[in-house]
Design an enzyme around this catalytic site. Structure first.
Site, PDB file in Angstrom:
ATOM      1  N   VAL A  72      34.419  38.276  32.686  1.00 29.04           N
ATOM      2  CA  VAL A  72      33.912  36.916  32.842  1.00 29.04           C
ATOM      3  C   VAL A  72      32.419  36.811  32.536  1.00 29.04           C
ATOM      4  O   VAL A  72      31.776  35.815  32.871  1.00 29.04           O
ATOM      5  CB  VAL A  72      34.193  36.368  34.263  1.00 29.04           C
ATOM      6  CG1 VAL A  72      35.681  36.307  34.520  1.00 29.04           C
ATOM      7  CG2 VAL A  72      33.500  37.205  35.334  1.00 29.04           C
ATOM      8  N   LYS A  73      31.866  37.818  31.868  1.00 28.04           N
ATOM      9  CA  LYS A  73      30.447  37.756  31.525  1.00 28.04           C
ATOM     10  C   LYS A  73      30.226  36.841  30.325  1.00 28.04           C
ATOM     11  O   LYS A  73      31.156  36.455  29.617  1.00 28.04           O
ATOM     12  CB  LYS A  73      29.918  39.165  31.238  1.00 28.04           C
ATOM     13  CG  LYS A  73      29.959  40.089  32.454  1.00 28.04           C
ATOM     14  CD  LYS A  73      29.157  39.538  33.623  1.00 28.04           C
ATOM     15  CE  LYS A  73      28.942  40.564  34.728  1.00 28.04           C
ATOM     16  NZ  LYS A  73      30.181  40.965  35.407  1.00 28.04           N
TER      17      LYS A  73
END
Length: 377
Positions: free
Chosen positions: A187-188
Site C-alpha cells: 500500500v505504499k
C-alpha cells in the site's frame, strides 16, 4: 485496468495501472524469478528518479532498515534515537542488530521528530538517529549535521512513507548525510508487491549492502553460474528483491507522476472537505513537498469515533500504537507525553487512489456525525 475496491471501506489499498500483470507474466514465461538483471534495471530507474548515484533494492522496507544499520556498524551496546510513534518494524530492525532504541517524542502538529528533541535525548551511547518521515513528510536534521558528525552519530532515515517527497529542492534520499530506506510494500506510494531499497551515501556502503543482501557472497548470480565456486566475504542475509517484484515496481515507476498528482489531489479534497468540520484537525503534511501516504486527523473521543465509523463501513485506521508502551520494548520505555497524547487522538481516514471525491465527502460527513455522537454520548 485497476483493481475494483469498494469506495471507502478500506483504509488503504494497492493501486495498479493495468500493465503490472503483463510485466509479471513476461518474467514467469522467461523462467527467471530470482534476482536478475531486471532487479538491476529497477535499481537504476530508482536512482535516476531520485537523482542519486546508486540504489540497492532489497526484499522489504524492514530489510532496508536492518541492512542500513548493519552497513554502518550499529550493534550491541549502541543506542539508536527513534520516535516511538512509528510502525514496530522500525524498532524491530534496531533490535535485530542488538542495539537499544532510545525513544523520543514527536511534534504534535507534524507527528515527526525535531532537531531539538534529538539533541535532548542524545547520550554518550547514541550511535545513530533514525528519523521516521511520517505520512511522507520529510524530517530536516541538517541543523544538527556538525554536532552529529562530531559525535560520530549516523543518520538512517525510515522513509517508508516518503518515496517521491522532497526536502528543499531535492528528493528524499538525495542527501549524502543520511542513508535513506524506502519501502515498496503493497500500500505504499510506489509498490513492488513487496520490496524496499537503501540509498547509500558512498560506493562502499552500496557494496556492503549488496553483499549483505546476498548472504555475504560477493559474486553476482551470473558470475556464480559461470564458476565452480564462490566466496562468502562476511555475514549476510537473503534480502534480494526478486525479478517478479522488480517488474511490478518498474511498471509503477512508469506511472509515478500520475500517482503523485492523484494522491495530492485526494489529500486536497480531504483538506477542503474538512475545512468547516468542527472538532477534527487535519495533520499537515507540507503538501507542496510531500507525496502523502496517509491522511490523518486529530479528534476528541477517538476510540468512540473509530467504532462509530467502522460500524458504518468507513475504513478508518490507526497509525500507530506507541512503541515505548509495547510489552516487547518495555525495557526502554520513557515518559513521552506528546506521543501518548497524539496516540489517543489520531485517526487515519481512508486514503488510496481508488477513492473518488464523492467518497471523500461521504467519509467527512460520516466523521461529522461520529463526532456529534461521541460528544453527546
Amino acid at each position: 485496468m485497476s483493481l475494483t475496491i469498494p469506495d471507502a471501506r478500506r483504509n488503504a489499498s494497492p493501486y495498479l495501472y493495468g500493465r503490472e500483470a503483463a510485466s509479471v507474466a513476461r518474467v514467469l514465461e522467461a523462467g527467471q524469478y530470482g534476482h536478475t538483471d531486471l532487479t538491476a534495471e529497477f535499481e537504476r530507474r530508482i536512482a535516476a528518479h531520485l537523482g542519486v548515484p546508486d540504489a540497492v533494492a532489497v526484499s522489504s522496507g524492514t530489510a532496508a532498515l536492518h541492512s542500513a544499520l548493519l552497513a554502518t556498524g550499529i550493534g550491541l551496546g549502541d543506542e539508536v534515537i527513534v520516535p516511538s510513534l512509528t510502525f514496530c518494524a522500525t524498532v524491530q530492525a534496531i533490535r535485530a542488530v542488538g542495539a537499544a532504541p532510545r525513544f523520543i517524542d514527536v511534534d504534535r502538529a507534524t507527528l515527526c521528530i525535531t532537531p531539538e528533541l534529538v539533541m535532548e535525548a542524545a547520550t554518550e551511547d547514541t550511535a545513530a538517529v533514525l528519523p521516521v518521515l511520517f505520512g511522507g513528510r520529510a524530517v530536516d536534521l541538517n541543523s544538527l549535521r556538525e554536532d552529529l558528525t562530531e559525535r560520530g552519530i549516523v543518520v538512517i532515515e525510515d522513509a517508508a512513507h516518503a518515496f517521491g517527497s522532497h526536502r528543499g529542492p531535492h528528493h528524499v534520499g538525495a542527501d549524502d548525510t543520511a542513508l535513506t530506506c524506502f519501502s515498496f510494500g503493497p500500500v505504499k506510494n510506489l509498490t513492488c508487491g513487496q520490496g524496499g531499497a537503501v540509498i547509500p551515501r558512498t560506493p562502499e556502503e552500496a557494496a556492503t549492502v549488496r553483499r549483505l543482501r546476498m548472504l555475504g557472497v560477493t559474486q553476482s548470480q551470473s558470475e556464480r553460474a559461470e564458476a565452480t565456486s564462490y566466496q562468502v566475504e562476511g555475514f549476510g542475509l537473503r534480502y534480494q528483491l526478486s525479478s517478479v517484484n522488480a517488474a511490478i515496481g518498474l511498471t509503477q515507476l512508469d506511472h509515478f507522476d500520475t500517482t503523485v498528482r492523484s494522491r495530492r489531489h485526494l489529500w486536497r479534497a480531504y483538506s477542503d472537505a474538512l475545512g468547516e468540520l468542527e472538532g477534527a484537525t487535519l495533520v499537515d503534511v507540507d503538501l507542496d513537498r510531500t507525496v502523502p501516504h496517509l491522511c490523518q486527523v486529530r479528534v476528541p473521543y477517538r476510540d468512540h469515533v473509530f467504532a462509530h465509523l467502522r460500524a458504518r463501513n468507513i475504513g478508518v485506521g490507526f497509525h500507530y500504537p506507541p512503541n515505548h508502551l509495547q510489552p516487547a520494548f518495555a525495557r526502554w520505555t520513557r515518559d513521552l507525553p506528546a506521543t501518548e497524547r497524539v496516540s489517543r487522538e489520531i485517526l487515519s481516514l481512508p486514503f488510496h487512489q481508488h477513492l473518488a471525491e464523492a467518497d471523500v465527502h461521504r467519509v467527512v460527513t460520516a466523521l461529522g456525525h461520529a463526532l456529534k455522537a461521541a460528544g453527546g454520548r
